[in-house]
Scaffold this motif. Structure first.
Motif, PDB file in Angstrom:
ATOM      1  N   ALA A  53       0.827  -1.140  -0.056  1.00 46.50           N
ATOM      2  CA  ALA A  53      -0.048   0.077   0.161  1.00 46.50           C
ATOM      3  C   ALA A  53       0.842   1.313  -0.076  1.00 46.50           C
ATOM      4  CB  ALA A  53      -0.970   0.027   1.385  1.00 46.50           C
ATOM      5  N   ALA A  54       2.126   1.207   0.024  1.00 44.74           N
ATOM      6  CA  ALA A  54       3.032   2.227  -0.073  1.00 44.74           C
ATOM      7  C   ALA A  54       2.657   3.222   0.916  1.00 44.74           C
ATOM      8  CB  ALA A  54       3.029   2.767  -1.485  1.00 44.74           C
ATOM      9  N   GLU A  55       2.387   3.089   2.350  1.00 45.74           N
ATOM     10  CA  GLU A  55       2.006   4.041   2.995  1.00 45.74           C
ATOM     11  C   GLU A  55       1.014   4.991   2.990  1.00 45.74           C
ATOM     12  OE1 GLU A  55       5.412   6.261   4.898  1.00 45.74           O
ATOM     13  OE2 GLU A  55       6.582   4.330   5.261  1.00 45.74           O
ATOM     14  N   CYS A  56       0.038   4.695   2.101  1.00 46.56           N
ATOM     15  CA  CYS A  56      -1.352   4.923   1.550  1.00 46.56           C
ATOM     16  C   CYS A  56      -2.290   4.495   2.477  1.00 46.56           C
ATOM     17  CB  CYS A  56      -1.672   4.778   0.170  1.00 46.56           C
ATOM     18  SG  CYS A  56      -0.561   5.563  -1.041  1.00 46.56           S
ATOM     19  N   SER A  57      -3.500   5.230   2.754  1.00 40.88           N
ATOM     20  CA  SER A  57      -4.620   4.883   3.647  1.00 40.88           C
ATOM     21  C   SER A  57      -5.373   3.887   2.831  1.00 40.88           C
ATOM     22  CB  SER A  57      -5.512   6.295   3.635  1.00 40.88           C
ATOM     23  OG  SER A  57      -4.945   7.257   4.418  1.00 40.88           O
ATOM     24  N   ILE A  58      -5.742   3.047   3.883  1.00 36.35           N
ATOM     25  CA  ILE A  58      -6.556   1.720   3.542  1.00 36.35           C
ATOM     26  C   ILE A  58      -7.992   2.154   4.501  1.00 36.35           C
ATOM     27  CG2 ILE A  58      -6.941  -0.612   3.611  1.00 36.35           C
ATOM     28  CD1 ILE A  58      -3.840  -0.772   3.642  1.00 36.35           C
ATOM     29  N   LEU A  59      -9.063   2.100   3.588  1.00 34.78           N
ATOM     30  CA  LEU A  59     -10.497   2.379   4.256  1.00 34.78           C
ATOM     31  C   LEU A  59     -11.397   1.248   3.916  1.00 34.78           C
ATOM     32  CD1 LEU A  59      -9.077   5.392   4.147  1.00 34.78           C
ATOM     33  CD2 LEU A  59     -11.208   6.215   3.565  1.00 34.78           C
ATOM     34  N   PRO A  60     -12.456   1.066   4.751  1.00 33.38           N
ATOM     35  CA  PRO A  60     -13.475  -0.073   4.375  1.00 33.38           C
ATOM     36  C   PRO A  60     -13.839   0.655   3.077  1.00 33.38           C
ATOM     37  CG  PRO A  60     -13.693   0.850   6.503  1.00 33.38           C
ATOM     38  CD  PRO A  60     -12.708   1.825   5.837  1.00 33.38           C
ATOM     39  N   GLY A  61     -14.454  -0.346   2.122  1.00 35.56           N
ATOM     40  CA  GLY A  61     -15.239   0.069   0.737  1.00 35.56           C
ATOM     41  C   GLY A  61     -16.166   1.130   1.209  1.00 35.56           C
ATOM     42  N   PHE A  62     -16.734   2.016   0.499  1.00 33.64           N
ATOM     43  CA  PHE A  62     -17.708   3.193   0.751  1.00 33.64           C
ATOM     44  C   PHE A  62     -18.968   2.513   0.515  1.00 33.64           C
ATOM     45  CE2 PHE A  62     -13.853   5.657  -0.813  1.00 33.64           C
ATOM     46  CZ  PHE A  62     -13.536   6.292   0.742  1.00 33.64           C
ATOM     47  N   VAL A  63     -19.879   3.270   1.142  1.00 39.28           N
ATOM     48  CA  VAL A  63     -21.421   2.959   0.956  1.00 39.28           C
ATOM     49  C   VAL A  63     -22.003   4.405   0.702  1.00 39.28           C
ATOM     50  CG1 VAL A  63     -23.727   2.494   2.011  1.00 39.28           C
ATOM     51  CG2 VAL A  63     -21.440   1.116   2.625  1.00 39.28           C
ATOM     52  N   ASP A  64     -22.879   4.519  -0.411  1.00 37.08           N
ATOM     53  CA  ASP A  64     -23.792   5.672  -0.718  1.00 37.08           C
ATOM     54  C   ASP A  64     -25.065   5.228  -0.251  1.00 37.08           C
ATOM     55  OD1 ASP A  64     -25.433   7.636  -2.172  1.00 37.08           O
ATOM     56  OD2 ASP A  64     -23.576   8.011  -3.250  1.00 37.08           O
ATOM     57  N   ALA A  65     -25.286   6.131   0.758  1.00 40.13           N
ATOM     58  CA  ALA A  65     -26.527   5.965   1.514  1.00 40.13           C
ATOM     59  C   ALA A  65     -27.789   6.382   1.010  1.00 40.13           C
ATOM     60  CB  ALA A  65     -26.321   6.362   2.874  1.00 40.13           C
ATOM     61  N   GLN A 229     -19.038   3.999 -12.185  1.00 36.29           N
ATOM     62  CA  GLN A 229     -19.349   4.472 -11.070  1.00 36.29           C
ATOM     63  C   GLN A 229     -18.864   3.755  -9.757  1.00 36.29           C
ATOM     64  OE1 GLN A 229     -19.801   7.606 -11.607  1.00 36.29           O
ATOM     65  NE2 GLN A 229     -20.351   7.773 -13.890  1.00 36.29           N
ATOM     66  N   ALA A 230     -19.293   2.830  -9.459  1.00 38.72           N
ATOM     67  CA  ALA A 230     -19.284   2.181  -8.346  1.00 38.72           C
ATOM     68  C   ALA A 230     -17.635   1.683  -8.068  1.00 38.72           C
ATOM     69  CB  ALA A 230     -20.098   0.928  -8.075  1.00 38.72           C
ATOM     70  N   PHE A 231     -17.229   1.061  -9.048  1.00 37.50           N
ATOM     71  CA  PHE A 231     -15.974   0.502  -9.053  1.00 37.50           C
ATOM     72  C   PHE A 231     -14.814   1.388  -9.053  1.00 37.50           C
ATOM     73  CE2 PHE A 231     -16.999  -4.004 -11.142  1.00 37.50           C
ATOM     74  CZ  PHE A 231     -17.630  -4.314  -9.819  1.00 37.50           C
ATOM     75  N   PRO A 232     -14.869   2.511 -10.012  1.00 38.64           N
ATOM     76  CA  PRO A 232     -13.763   3.794  -9.736  1.00 38.64           C
ATOM     77  C   PRO A 232     -13.874   4.320  -8.503  1.00 38.64           C
ATOM     78  CG  PRO A 232     -14.809   3.564 -11.740  1.00 38.64           C
ATOM     79  CD  PRO A 232     -15.489   2.630 -11.179  1.00 38.64           C
ATOM     80  N   HIS A 233     -15.060   4.343  -7.918  1.00 32.37           N
ATOM     81  CA  HIS A 233     -15.143   5.175  -6.507  1.00 32.37           C
ATOM     82  C   HIS A 233     -15.186   4.394  -5.366  1.00 32.37           C
ATOM     83  CE1 HIS A 233     -16.581   8.055  -9.799  1.00 32.37           C
ATOM     84  NE2 HIS A 233     -15.706   8.867  -9.275  1.00 32.37           N
ATOM     85  N   GLY A 234     -14.954   3.185  -5.353  1.00 34.36           N
ATOM     86  CA  GLY A 234     -14.872   2.369  -4.125  1.00 34.36           C
ATOM     87  C   GLY A 234     -16.056   1.973  -3.542  1.00 34.36           C
TER      88      GLY A 234
END
Length: 568
Positions: A53-65, A229-234
């Motif tokens: 990950a090269a010290e980049c942030s790892i976040l849970p997958g996003f949800v659009d509510a 839309q979904a895949f590119p934006h996680g």
């Protein structure tokens, strides 16, 4: 045990918090380890895929509510006329011609289409125009008269059609106006082609089914949304805030075939034009469309109010705009449903196991909705994570009530900014104080209410969660806005405390991950990065906690792993 996938050398956020973990291991689509780099080594085998990950942030997958993924079919199957702003001093006729010229060209380029559909015109551009919105006759003249033409507004609260569409739908001066919908008429009572709010729009669709997309068109639109839309934006999960019967069938078929990769929850529509027994039927049919964890209908959506002059406010709209538009000075909009109707319907649906999701813009609409939610509890039924979408204005006391009743605020963080749209359309309608107090996300969060972030895409064209996080933290016009120089640095918040509604980085990440999963009833499956949960996570292009808040929207989702599989 050897993992299928190991990610290391990252900065892991879990549920909106950074706990200092740097690595995770995935087996059979689930996290089996979350911790430090040194400890993850034991999970690496000969066939393990390793991501640095090269010290980049790892976040849970996003949800659009709250969005409208099936409406994205419009992006691929209609002519788009978004973003055509009315210029200062531009005549009504010239502006209509600029909107309709691309539609006319589209009609000429597609002579075999049985209906001409376009999406994106702006009703607010005609809000103060004494001649009003375009008519069916102008569409006949400027697009075509021999085929039906249907123009959806960008906010989907208004539809314009030509004379052929009215003829095919059998809509005449004798057709009654649907309850709490608007069907514009001329001086002789003839319909002019403008239909506003869902009861009127649904009547038009019922009478002219050609207006809705087919199941196959919806399937293509959903798959395009997923890919583009979904895949590119996680986005690993979405709440699609209402789908038509054809759209529901499309979702079900895609889920059954395995083509639907993201988790989808959607809603049945409480239809003003149908009798009360529609809710009894919904309870009987619960589970009819469900396909495992990928697609479920847990929710019924209500509109308590509408848009623009159909916002339902505690106090009247601004006196000058009411005078100019011919409304009485006490006019403050109106509710789509009576409070008693909402109470009875909510109670029946809650007993039947449904979550209720309500569109409420005005503070009076929010109050009425909370009254109905409170009624459920007074009758011994604990609400199932009921939610209110948008919440443009709300009383201070109702902010506290939202938290007490466990009502989820399904909010759009990119909306509360002071910009060209606010100054041109919101200010004349609501006045300065209400404009600066709009969308008090921070105050709702501080009171203890769950905030689940969404975008209302494609009604709002920006879907990127990172841009939502940025605006939620700053509540000011983004740098990429064409009006940035004019409005930069102006914070959307109470004038005596402008920063009252700013959200922290942790709170914004939580709102796009764990809180969204909570609204969707999937927090036991996903929404955080921890052992036993589905391996849904994104690796960003940098370290989000090191970025300046105004620059977060420039970051990207570099990699997206969904159920253990890399999809970006």
């Amino acid at each position: 045990m050897k993992a299928d996938l190991v990610v290391k050398n990252g900065r892991i956020f879990d549920g909106g918090k950074s706990l200092g973990n740097t690595a995770a291991a995935v087996k059979d689509g689930k996290f089996v380890f979350v911790g430090k780099d040194a400890a993850v080594e034991t999970y690496i085998g000969e066939d393990t895929k390793i991501i640095d990950a090269a010290e980049c942030s790892i976040l849970p997958g996003f949800v659009d509510a709250h969005l409208h993924a099936t409406m994205c079919t419009e992006l691929y199957a209609t002519k788009l006329i978004y973003g055509i702003d009315r210029q200062e001093g531009e005549s009504r006729r010239a502006y209509i011609e600029r909107n309709l010229e691309p539609v006319r060209e589209y009609a000429e380029e597609n002579p075999d289409l049985p209906i001409i559909r376009a999406t994106g015109w702006t009703p607010a551009a005609f809000q103060l125009d004494p001649e009003g919105t375009p008519t069916c006759h102008e569409i006949d003249e400027l697009v075509c008269a021999d085929r039906p033409v249907m123009l959806r507004s960008f906010d989907h609260h208004s539809v314009l059609v030509n004379s052929k569409a009215l003829e095919m739908a059998g809509i005449t001066k004798d057709t009654p106006t649907p309850r709490n919908g608007m069907m514009s008429r001329d001086a002789d009572g003839n319909p002019t082609g403008l239909f506003q709010e869902l009861s009127a729009i649904c009547m038009l669709i019922d009478k002219l089914p050609l207006i809705d997309f087919s199941v196959e068109e919806y399937k293509a639109g959903i798959l395009n949304f997923q890919k583009e839309q979904a895949f590119p934006h996680g986005l690993m999960g979405i709440f699609d805030a209402y789908a038509t019967e054809n759209a529901l069938a499309a979702y079900k078929e895609l889920a059954e075939s395995g083509e639907l990769k993201i988790r989808v929850r959607t809603a049945l529509l409480a239809d003003l034009s149908r009798p009360f027994d529609q809710f009894e039927q919904m309870v009987k049919d619960k589970g009819k469309y469900d396909v495992g964890d990928d697609f479920k209908i847990e929710t019924v959506k209500f509109f308590c109010d509408g848009g623009g002059f159909t916002f339902y406010m505690n106090e009247p709209f601004e006196a000058q705009v009411l005078k100019e538009m011919g409304y009485p000075p006490e006019y403050r909009g109106f509710p789509q449903w009576t409070e008693e109707e909402m109470k009875q319907a909510f109670l029946l649906l809650a007993k039947g196991g449904y979550q209720i999701h309500v569109h409420a813009m005005g503070d009076a609409a929010v109050k009425q909705t909370l009254n109905a939610y409170e009624y459920i509890e007074e009758n011994g039924v604990r609400g199932r994570r009921n939610s209110i979408a948008h919440i443009m204005n709300i009383d201070d006391g109702d902010i506290e009530r939202m938290a007490r009743l466990n009502v989820v605020g399904s909010i759009q963080p990119t909306w509360p900014i002071i910009d060209y749209f606010s100054m041109m359309f919101v200010l004349p309608l609501l006045g300065r104080e209400r404009m600066y107090n709009q969308y008090p996300i921070g105050r709702m969060k501080k009171a203890g209410a769950v905030m689940a972030s969404g975008t209302d895409f494609p009604i709002t064209v920006e879907i990127d969660p990172l841009k939502g996080i940025q605006v939620g933290m700053t509540r000011t016009t983004p740098k990429e806005s064409e009006h940035y120089e004019e409005y930069k640095g102006i914070i959307s918040g109470p004038e005596d405390d402008p920063t009252a509604d700013l959200m922290s980085l942790n709170d914004m990440i939580e709102s796009y991950t764990l809180s969204g999963a909570y609204q969707m009833f999937t927090e036991d499956v996903t929404g955080t990065i921890e052992a036993g949960k589905s391996a849904d996570f994104v690796i960003l292009s940098g370290a989000i906690e090191d970025a300046e808040p105004m620059d977060i929207g420039e970051m990207k989702v570099d990699k997206f792993i969904l159920k253990g599989e890399q999809v970006k």
